[in-house]
Design an enzyme around this catalytic site. Structure first.
Site, short mmCIF file in Angstrom:
data_model
loop_
_atom_site.label_atom_id
_atom_site.label_comp_id
_atom_site.label_asym_id
_atom_site.label_seq_id
_atom_site.Cartn_x
_atom_site.Cartn_y
_atom_site.Cartn_z
N ARG A 24 -53.46 135.90 141.42
CA ARG A 24 -52.81 136.40 142.62
C ARG A 24 -53.74 136.37 143.83
NH1 ARG A 24 -49.97 141.75 141.14
NH2 ARG A 24 -49.01 140.75 139.36
N ARG A 28 -50.63 138.93 148.94
CA ARG A 28 -50.40 139.96 149.94
C ARG A 28 -51.65 140.62 150.49
NH1 ARG A 28 -46.52 143.66 146.55
NH2 ARG A 28 -48.24 143.27 145.09
N ARG A 37 -45.63 134.70 155.06
CA ARG A 37 -44.48 135.29 154.36
C ARG A 37 -43.40 135.71 155.35
NH1 ARG A 37 -40.67 137.35 152.35
NH2 ARG A 37 -40.50 138.67 150.50
N ASP A 74 -43.71 131.13 141.01
CA ASP A 74 -43.34 132.30 140.22
C ASP A 74 -42.95 131.85 138.82
OD1 ASP A 74 -42.67 135.37 140.67
OD2 ASP A 74 -41.16 134.54 139.31
N TYR A 153 -37.56 138.67 130.71
CA TYR A 153 -36.85 138.83 131.98
C TYR A 153 -35.41 138.33 131.87
CZ TYR A 153 -41.31 139.74 134.36
OH TYR A 153 -42.50 140.26 134.78
#
Length: 345
Positions: A24, A28, A37, A74, A153
């Site tokens: 990651r 962010r 973003r 992702d 998921y």
């Protein structure tokens, strides 16, 4: 012989100081990512915009000089490409219509997935070109989720929690879960091979929820699918190394490393590096495993923990990384501090 430190480690060489990249790392905690973003719109819009996704992938390499650039995407792109609905609710994570029966599995379109995922391949091509031009010693890492984690998921319909529906299905209806995993394996293999053909030099398999399973279930639903995927990748593209990350595997990490055929194993935050160094075959590189919270803290705690990991890994093939992803509150200057500690080793 390659000059890229990360590829040298994945070929079995002990490189010191070790190469470094962070899970990651493109995300962010970087102000340049947050600006991008905002420009993209939704998270999925960003993943599917090759120009923006390529720029986001390269941002941490440009800022920090990382030895690895991992594709910005992702793990749920594969079920999305097979036709399962996917949205990302702000602050809530992914949402998918749960697969609960054979009809849900039958509706998954493996053959059509490649065309739908083409924007991801264009991102890989753009990143490859950008690295070749400006960062020639950086390795481009493609990735996917592993079948167990992605299936969690798909069955649960969301992330988080203990994935009780998926864990129940492997016992109550193993044939249905097996049919889902079979389709996932086929689509994942095609997706990974396409990334290699677009320019990925190494691949990583994220099994983020491997630690949810008891040992026998771990062998059936984590080790076996990853072993089959690794064998198929080797048969199709023999030179491409694979990093496996069975998060929270505990002592099953050694068996995973020995059985799957991966070139490197990721260690999560809870893993004792000294135990892993003693129990994982020395032919398999290790990757990890600094606590992301320590990276947020910085200072003496960061130096102490980073040097402890380096001491445990000295003399064997090793890639420095975190035990999980970079947190949003991580100060970029602490990442710089970490790299200075590693490169002074």
């Amino acid at each position: 012989m390659t000059d890229k430190p990360l590829l040298r480690v994945l070929s079995g060489e002990s490189v010191w100081p070790p190469p470094v990249w962070l899970m990651r790392q493109a995300g962010r905690h970087l102000p340049e990512y947050r600006a991008m973003r905002g420009e993209a719109g939704s998270f999925m819009d960003l993943c599917l915009n090759p120009e923006l996704a390529a720029e986001v992938t390269i941002q941490p390499v440009r800022r920090y000089g990382m030895d690895g650039a991992i594709l910005f995407s992702d793990i749920l792109i594969v079920p999305w490409a097979m036709g399962q609905g996917l949205t990302f609710a702000e602050g809530e994570g992914p949402r998918l219509p749960p697969i609960t029966d054979q009809g849900g599995v039958d509706r998954l379109d493996v053959a059509g997935a490649a065309a739908k995922a083409e924007p991801i391949m264009e991102t890989v091509r753009r990143v490859k070109a950008g690295l070749a031009k400006d960062h020639p010693n950086t390795t481009l890492i493609g990735f996917s989720g592993s079948p167990w984690t992605v299936a969690c998921y798909m069955v649960e319909g969301k992330g988080g929690g203990e994935f009780k529906h998926a864990r129940r299905m492997i016992h109550d209806n193993p044939a249905l879960f097996g049919a889902l995993v079979e389709k996932l394996e086929a689509a994942t293999l095609a997706y990974l091979i396409a990334q290699v053909d677009a320019g990925a030099e190494a691949l990583m398999l994220f099994d983020s929820w491997a630690g949810q399973l008891a040992p026998n279930a771990f062998r059936k639903w984590v080790i076996e699918p990853n072993k089959r995927l690794r064998a198929a990748i080797k048969a199709a593209r023999p030179s491409i190394p694979v990093i496996g990350f069975p998060r929270l595997a505990g002592p099953m990490l050694a068996e995973y490393a020995a059985e799957t055929g991966v070139q490197a194993c990721g260690m999560d935050t809870a893993m004792n590096p000294a135990w892993a160094a003693a129990n994982v075959p020395k032919t398999v590189a290790l990757q990890g495993n600094l606590d992301p919270e320590v990276l947020i803290a910085g200072g003496p705690a960061l130096r102490r923990e980073a040097e402890s990991i380096l001491a445990a890994m000295k003399g064997r093939p090793f890639i420095f990384n975190l035990g999980h992803g970079v947190e949003i509150t991580t100060p970029p200057e602490h990442v710089v501090e970490l790299l200075q500690i590693i490169r002074a080793a």
